[in-house]
Design an enzyme around this catalytic site. Sequence first.
Site, PDB file in Angstrom:
ATOM      1  N   HIS A  59       0.828  -1.200   0.000  1.00  0.00           N
ATOM      2  CA  HIS A  59       0.000   0.000   0.000  1.00  0.00           C
ATOM      3  C   HIS A  59       0.865   1.253   0.000  1.00  0.00           C
ATOM      4  O   HIS A  59       0.597   2.216  -0.712  1.00  0.00           O
ATOM      5  CB  HIS A  59      -0.936  -0.011   1.217  1.00  0.00           C
ATOM      6  N   HIS A  74      -4.985   5.994  -5.646  1.00  0.00           N
ATOM      7  CA  HIS A  74      -6.150   6.618  -5.007  1.00  0.00           C
ATOM      8  C   HIS A  74      -6.638   7.790  -5.843  1.00  0.00           C
ATOM      9  O   HIS A  74      -5.956   8.236  -6.755  1.00  0.00           O
ATOM     10  CB  HIS A  74      -5.800   7.105  -3.600  1.00  0.00           C
ATOM     11  N   HIS A 104      -7.566  -1.964  -4.890  1.00  0.00           N
ATOM     12  CA  HIS A 104      -7.757  -2.510  -3.546  1.00  0.00           C
ATOM     13  C   HIS A 104      -8.422  -3.878  -3.585  1.00  0.00           C
ATOM     14  O   HIS A 104      -8.194  -4.704  -2.706  1.00  0.00           O
ATOM     15  CB  HIS A 104      -8.534  -1.516  -2.685  1.00  0.00           C
ATOM     16  N   HIS A 124     -15.087   5.897   3.094  1.00  0.00           N
ATOM     17  CA  HIS A 124     -13.742   5.309   3.093  1.00  0.00           C
ATOM     18  C   HIS A 124     -12.712   6.205   3.791  1.00  0.00           C
ATOM     19  O   HIS A 124     -11.984   5.779   4.671  1.00  0.00           O
ATOM     20  CB  HIS A 124     -13.291   5.017   1.658  1.00  0.00           C
ATOM     21  N   HIS A 180     -10.565   5.866   7.742  1.00  0.00           N
ATOM     22  CA  HIS A 180      -9.113   6.018   7.916  1.00  0.00           C
ATOM     23  C   HIS A 180      -8.803   7.079   8.977  1.00  0.00           C
ATOM     24  O   HIS A 180      -8.024   6.851   9.905  1.00  0.00           O
ATOM     25  CB  HIS A 180      -8.458   6.458   6.602  1.00  0.00           C
ATOM     26  N   PHE A 198      -1.756   6.953   4.373  1.00  0.00           N
ATOM     27  CA  PHE A 198      -1.696   5.839   3.430  1.00  0.00           C
ATOM     28  C   PHE A 198      -0.428   4.987   3.567  1.00  0.00           C
ATOM     29  O   PHE A 198      -0.454   3.780   3.393  1.00  0.00           O
ATOM     30  CB  PHE A 198      -1.807   6.341   1.988  1.00  0.00           C
ATOM     31  N   HIS A 209     -11.298  -2.282   4.324  1.00  0.00           N
ATOM     32  CA  HIS A 209     -11.363  -2.300   2.865  1.00  0.00           C
ATOM     33  C   HIS A 209     -12.217  -3.440   2.311  1.00  0.00           C
ATOM     34  O   HIS A 209     -12.707  -3.365   1.182  1.00  0.00           O
ATOM     35  CB  HIS A 209      -9.964  -2.272   2.243  1.00  0.00           C
TER      36      HIS A 209
HETATM   37 CU1  C2O Z   1      -5.499   2.594  -0.339  1.00  0.00          CU
HETATM   38 CU2  C2O Z   1      -8.135   3.041   2.198  1.00  0.00          CU
HETATM   39  O1  C2O Z   1      -6.662   3.156   1.078  1.00  0.00           O
END
Ligand code: C2O
Length: 598
Positions: free
Chosen positions: A189, A210, A219, A338, A342, A359, A372
């Site tokens: 990632h 992203h 993902h 999303h 995070h 990230f 995810h």
């Molecule tokens: Cu690649 Cu939730 O991030």
Amino acid sequence: MKSLMDGKASTGAEKRERIWMKRYENRVQSGETKNRCEFKSTCFINIVQTGRDRLSNLNTQLAHGPTNITDRGKVDRRNMLFGLGGLYGAANLASNPLAMAEPIKPPELDKCGTATNLNTGKELDINCCPPLTQKIIDYRLPPVRFMRTRPSAHRVSPEYIFKYNMAIDRMKRLPANDPRNFMQQANIHCAYCNGAYDQPGQGTLDIQVHNSWLFFPFHRWYLYFYERILGKLIGDPTFALPFWNWDNPKGMTIPPMFMDPKSALYDEKRNQSNLPPAVIDLGLTGNTDPLQVVANNLTIMYSEMIRGNKTAEDFMGKPYREGTKPDPGPGASERGSHTSVHAWVGDPREKSGEDLGNFYSAGRDPLFYCHHANVDRMWTLWQYFLPSNKVPDKKITDPDFLNAAFVFYDENAQLVRVTVRDCLDNMRMGYDFERIDLPWLDYRPPPQTARARIIKASSDAPMASTIFPVILDKIVRVQVPKAKKGKADELLLLEDIEVDTTKLIKVDVFVNDEDDNNNELDKAAYVGTYAQVPHKTTSKNAKTSIRLKLTDLYDDMDIDDDDTIVVTLVPRHQGGGITIGGIKIIEAPAENKSGSSS
Ligand code: C2O
């Protein structure tokens, strides 16, 4: 069906399906028709049935090899171009600027470089490049012999938790240079979002997965191999990752299995104020009333899954091709729920919000993959199960999307090249999701008619044309001219959004709302959000844009003869970091073809 299922989990799933089937039959008998299901959670039965149809078609599809069934019959523009050879000249390119583009190519691992920490100007403290190997093969999806059913993380059995814990533990104990090792997996990632990879042949242009249409596909593949590695480590070909069911009130806390400090699933770098029983705040509004937060969350889900999207790209993200700059624009789900998850879990005691809040470090928390898995589930729900009349054409057929490619190490530590076209159908990839009620499915906010009109009439907000560009360090309110009078089919465009990529950014958008209480989102005036997770990249600034569908909102607010609306932008983050270049309203394009980016 039987032969595809195995073990306890599927027995439970089958039982639930039978219950749904029964309920559905009762409804049909009592005169409630299928059509009523359009916007209701009673749609479940359709979901079950669609699932079965897809399942029974599955192995037929697989017999056809790697060509994706959903794309059969479509003409691949690229093949046509090759066929025409040199005929395709400059004149044509001018009329079709996209024709020159190519899909994003997978990174060259031997050119993986270190990235820069922008706060200090020094190289990042970690090297997130994967180990090198000579051989790379084109990945073919194996035939589906066992369906992996991903369970809701709040509902799993102690046996499941034991197995999952054991798998992660073994992953952590693999040699540090094994590409399947826990830290190596986390670094995937980091490398794909942190400027470690350049686009092959494109100078120093980063690969960034992203804030574009690559978000869901990348993902999905990432979790796909992660899940298979875990399954292999415990010798269970049916092992499936759990999903954090944050879209359902029962799942709106960190799932308990991640909370045991002795477990391999534990990570101490999390926001200590947001541990259970704290209710996840998908709006990052800071509202402290848990019931209001649940209402906000359901509104956000409804908005990003249904109300706010006009085209596939509004949901999936903007086109991103070879040679183009990263971060063209995130889709509704990516920038919405999303991003908030995070930010909400990331630890404010850490310099960059580690682990989930940045990230580069997000993959170090096992909770990342659970989060995810639900993001991935949202893609599947949107693609196959949501009322399709909202976005008539959900398929992106652009070859630059379908042929975009990534590389991963598979469960045998073999380096493989995968394409977007092979990941469009989760069942074909051998996994599915436990069916859970979708309480947001009919969570349309109540109408706000008279009040909205009074606010509009009394507003002294300046015209949009006079104030942009604007730095969003406080609430900004402007009047924006509509494209057409009255209840038209229109989109709100936030253009030339310039963001500092190292900061958490979140801005909520409201229409005809001068409510002091903008921490309540369950009202018609709430339109949507722009947000990003901080990432450490070589180019500190990104220019991006988003669009939000206004059509349903006009109905709910009873926008009659108005030719302007009042737009309020409410920043939720601290201290600037985002400039909006302009706001305008456009008529929604009649054709909803993908590729029509604007
Ligand atoms: Cu690649 Cu939730 O991030």
